[in-house]
Design a protein around this motif. Sequence first.
Motif, PDB file in Angstrom:
ATOM      1  N   GLN A 141      62.509  60.358 -18.322  1.00 12.97           N
ATOM      2  CA  GLN A 141      63.169  59.638 -19.416  1.00 12.97           C
ATOM      3  C   GLN A 141      62.459  58.332 -19.731  1.00 12.97           C
ATOM      4  OE1 GLN A 141      64.782  60.396 -16.523  1.00 12.97           O
ATOM      5  NE2 GLN A 141      65.948  58.657 -15.782  1.00 12.97           N
ATOM      6  N   TYR A 142      61.856  57.699 -18.729  1.00 20.27           N
ATOM      7  CA  TYR A 142      61.136  56.453 -18.985  1.00 20.27           C
ATOM      8  C   TYR A 142      59.807  56.710 -19.702  1.00 20.27           C
ATOM      9  CZ  TYR A 142      64.656  54.726 -15.819  1.00 20.27           C
ATOM     10  OH  TYR A 142      65.856  54.427 -15.239  1.00 20.27           O
ATOM     11  N   ILE A 143      59.199  57.859 -19.437  1.00 24.18           N
ATOM     12  CA  ILE A 143      57.977  58.222 -20.173  1.00 24.18           C
ATOM     13  C   ILE A 143      58.320  58.453 -21.643  1.00 24.18           C
ATOM     14  CG2 ILE A 143      56.164  59.963 -20.425  1.00 24.18           C
ATOM     15  CD1 ILE A 143      56.336  60.356 -17.374  1.00 24.18           C
ATOM     16  N   GLU A 144      59.412  59.164 -21.902  1.00 18.72           N
ATOM     17  CA  GLU A 144      59.835  59.411 -23.292  1.00 18.72           C
ATOM     18  C   GLU A 144      60.198  58.101 -23.996  1.00 18.72           C
ATOM     19  OE1 GLU A 144      59.717  62.171 -24.974  1.00 18.72           O
ATOM     20  OE2 GLU A 144      59.527  63.717 -23.454  1.00 18.72           O
ATOM     21  N   VAL A 145      60.882  57.216 -23.297  1.00 16.85           N
ATOM     22  CA  VAL A 145      61.250  55.921 -23.877  1.00 16.85           C
ATOM     23  C   VAL A 145      59.999  55.092 -24.139  1.00 16.85           C
ATOM     24  CG1 VAL A 145      62.422  53.729 -23.392  1.00 16.85           C
ATOM     25  CG2 VAL A 145      63.581  55.889 -22.941  1.00 16.85           C
ATOM     26  N   LEU A 146      59.041  55.153 -23.222  1.00 16.17           N
ATOM     27  CA  LEU A 146      57.789  54.423 -23.410  1.00 16.17           C
ATOM     28  C   LEU A 146      57.041  54.929 -24.639  1.00 16.17           C
ATOM     29  CD1 LEU A 146      55.854  52.289 -22.260  1.00 16.17           C
ATOM     30  CD2 LEU A 146      54.803  54.120 -20.921  1.00 16.17           C
ATOM     31  N   GLN A 147      57.027  56.247 -24.844  1.00 13.44           N
ATOM     32  CA  GLN A 147      56.411  56.801 -26.051  1.00 13.44           C
ATOM     33  C   GLN A 147      57.133  56.304 -27.303  1.00 13.44           C
ATOM     34  OE1 GLN A 147      56.530  61.047 -25.500  1.00 13.44           O
ATOM     35  NE2 GLN A 147      54.469  61.094 -24.659  1.00 13.44           N
ATOM     36  N   GLY A 148      58.459  56.259 -27.251  1.00 17.87           N
ATOM     37  CA  GLY A 148      59.226  55.764 -28.391  1.00 17.87           C
ATOM     38  C   GLY A 148      58.960  54.293 -28.676  1.00 17.87           C
ATOM     39  N   ILE A 149      58.855  53.498 -27.632  1.00 13.35           N
ATOM     40  CA  ILE A 149      58.599  52.057 -27.805  1.00 13.35           C
ATOM     41  C   ILE A 149      57.208  51.832 -28.391  1.00 13.35           C
ATOM     42  CG2 ILE A 149      58.220  49.910 -26.527  1.00 13.35           C
ATOM     43  CD1 ILE A 149      60.571  50.763 -24.729  1.00 13.35           C
ATOM     44  N   ILE A 150      56.236  52.608 -27.945  1.00 11.31           N
ATOM     45  CA  ILE A 150      54.889  52.497 -28.517  1.00 11.31           C
ATOM     46  C   ILE A 150      54.920  52.839 -30.005  1.00 11.31           C
ATOM     47  CG2 ILE A 150      52.592  53.571 -28.508  1.00 11.31           C
ATOM     48  CD1 ILE A 150      52.895  53.750 -25.424  1.00 11.31           C
ATOM     49  N   GLN A 151      55.644  53.902 -30.364  1.00  8.13           N
ATOM     50  CA  GLN A 151      55.769  54.276 -31.778  1.00  8.13           C
ATOM     51  C   GLN A 151      56.450  53.170 -32.580  1.00  8.13           C
ATOM     52  OE1 GLN A 151      54.567  56.891 -33.446  1.00  8.13           O
ATOM     53  NE2 GLN A 151      53.641  57.798 -31.637  1.00  8.13           N
ATOM     54  N   ILE A 152      57.493  52.578 -32.017  1.00 10.92           N
ATOM     55  CA  ILE A 152      58.206  51.495 -32.714  1.00 10.92           C
ATOM     56  C   ILE A 152      57.285  50.305 -32.938  1.00 10.92           C
ATOM     57  CG2 ILE A 152      60.047  49.778 -32.434  1.00 10.92           C
ATOM     58  CD1 ILE A 152      61.702  52.033 -31.076  1.00 10.92           C
ATOM     59  N   LEU A 192      60.709  53.407 -42.161  1.00 14.41           N
ATOM     60  CA  LEU A 192      62.084  53.004 -41.826  1.00 14.41           C
ATOM     61  C   LEU A 192      62.837  54.149 -41.154  1.00 14.41           C
ATOM     62  CD1 LEU A 192      63.001  50.979 -45.029  1.00 14.41           C
ATOM     63  CD2 LEU A 192      62.374  50.085 -42.775  1.00 14.41           C
ATOM     64  N   LEU A 193      62.669  55.370 -41.673  1.00  8.74           N
ATOM     65  CA  LEU A 193      63.302  56.535 -41.033  1.00  8.74           C
ATOM     66  C   LEU A 193      62.691  56.812 -39.667  1.00  8.74           C
ATOM     67  CD1 LEU A 193      63.544  58.916 -44.106  1.00  8.74           C
ATOM     68  CD2 LEU A 193      65.418  57.696 -42.986  1.00  8.74           C
ATOM     69  N   TRP A 194      61.386  56.651 -39.553  1.00 13.28           N
ATOM     70  CA  TRP A 194      60.681  56.886 -38.292  1.00 13.28           C
ATOM     71  C   TRP A 194      61.139  55.890 -37.222  1.00 13.28           C
ATOM     72  CZ3 TRP A 194      58.314  60.526 -35.880  1.00 13.28           C
ATOM     73  CH2 TRP A 194      57.398  60.267 -34.864  1.00 13.28           C
ATOM     74  N   LEU A 195      61.317  54.639 -37.619  1.00 14.84           N
ATOM     75  CA  LEU A 195      61.833  53.645 -36.672  1.00 14.84           C
ATOM     76  C   LEU A 195      63.228  54.030 -36.195  1.00 14.84           C
ATOM     77  CD1 LEU A 195      60.659  50.353 -38.403  1.00 14.84           C
ATOM     78  CD2 LEU A 195      59.902  51.196 -36.184  1.00 14.84           C
ATOM     79  N   SER A 196      64.074  54.473 -37.105  1.00 19.05           N
ATOM     80  CA  SER A 196      65.429  54.894 -36.742  1.00 19.05           C
ATOM     81  C   SER A 196      65.383  56.080 -35.784  1.00 19.05           C
ATOM     82  CB  SER A 196      66.228  55.283 -37.982  1.00 19.05           C
ATOM     83  OG  SER A 196      66.267  54.228 -38.885  1.00 19.05           O
ATOM     84  N   TRP A 197      64.513  57.040 -36.048  1.00 15.55           N
ATOM     85  CA  TRP A 197      64.385  58.204 -35.178  1.00 15.55           C
ATOM     86  C   TRP A 197      63.971  57.794 -33.762  1.00 15.55           C
ATOM     87  CZ3 TRP A 197      65.594  62.968 -34.148  1.00 15.55           C
ATOM     88  CH2 TRP A 197      64.841  63.685 -33.236  1.00 15.55           C
ATOM     89  N   ASN A 198      62.999  56.893 -33.672  1.00 12.38           N
ATOM     90  CA  ASN A 198      62.521  56.472 -32.356  1.00 12.38           C
ATOM     91  C   ASN A 198      63.566  55.665 -31.596  1.00 12.38           C
ATOM     92  OD1 ASN A 198      59.693  57.400 -31.787  1.00 12.38           O
ATOM     93  ND2 ASN A 198      59.486  56.645 -33.878  1.00 12.38           N
ATOM     94  N   VAL A 199      64.347  54.875 -32.294  1.00 11.29           N
ATOM     95  CA  VAL A 199      65.453  54.164 -31.638  1.00 11.29           C
ATOM     96  C   VAL A 199      66.474  55.172 -31.122  1.00 11.29           C
ATOM     97  CG1 VAL A 199      67.408  52.611 -32.046  1.00 11.29           C
ATOM     98  CG2 VAL A 199      65.137  52.003 -32.896  1.00 11.29           C
ATOM     99  N   PHE A 200      66.759  56.209 -31.929  1.00  8.33           N
ATOM    100  CA  PHE A 200      67.679  57.260 -31.503  1.00  8.33           C
ATOM    101  C   PHE A 200      67.170  57.970 -30.246  1.00  8.33           C
ATOM    102  CE2 PHE A 200      68.469  61.870 -31.625  1.00  8.33           C
ATOM    103  CZ  PHE A 200      69.831  61.872 -31.366  1.00  8.33           C
ATOM    104  N   VAL A 201      65.887  58.319 -30.228  1.00  5.26           N
ATOM    105  CA  VAL A 201      65.305  59.014 -29.071  1.00  5.26           C
ATOM    106  C   VAL A 201      65.368  58.126 -27.827  1.00  5.26           C
ATOM    107  CG1 VAL A 201      63.147  59.940 -28.121  1.00  5.26           C
ATOM    108  CG2 VAL A 201      63.874  60.581 -30.412  1.00  5.26           C
TER     109      VAL A 201
END
Length: 195
Positions: A143-154, A70-79
């Motif tokens: 920024q899209y690469i970073e967002v893509l990494q975050g979406i994969i994590q989510i 749950l914390l990890w999901l929040s972190w990735n949404v923040f990023v």
Amino acid sequence: MGCCSARCMLVLLCCLQLMTALERQVFDFLGFQWAPIMINFIHIIVVILGLFGAMQYRPRYLILYLLWILLWLSWNVFVCCLYLDLGGLSKESDILSLGVSLHGSWWKENGPGCQSQLLPSTDWHNHGNPELTTVLSCWLEYQYIEVLQGIIQIFISLLAFVYACYVVSLFSNEENSFDTIDECHSPPKPPHFFY
């Protein structure tokens, strides 16, 4: 453990989380982004605990893993929001480097297809480097690469959360059934007399 069981899927998802977190950790180290480095490190440890919990039938480790997800999901949404400049956040801020360095995403200058050019700097005395690197163009902006990494994590984390909840419920049901069996087959207790 069956090949297509929920436990097997959870182990697979944990391994996938470990691989993607290690990849992300390497690029955060290259960009000197200290906040993600610390959080990725904690994530790797908790995923290993979750993996151990799934393999060894330890529901407490899986519950810790669930809370961390749950914390990890929040972190990735923040990023993702940070790199997309949503909610008053700015990708140009030094939040991720904790204000310690001026570095940012490694992908900013080293992304796929990026062409950089060295330009002479007018303020090179202060920086100790007489050249300034500017990025002219990239196939995909950092920024899209970073967002893509975050979406994969989510995405992986949401799947792992669902499977971990299911596995914890299975472990709880198995413990309850064993308790019932033990009560039925245990020898009768001698009566207690109070004098």
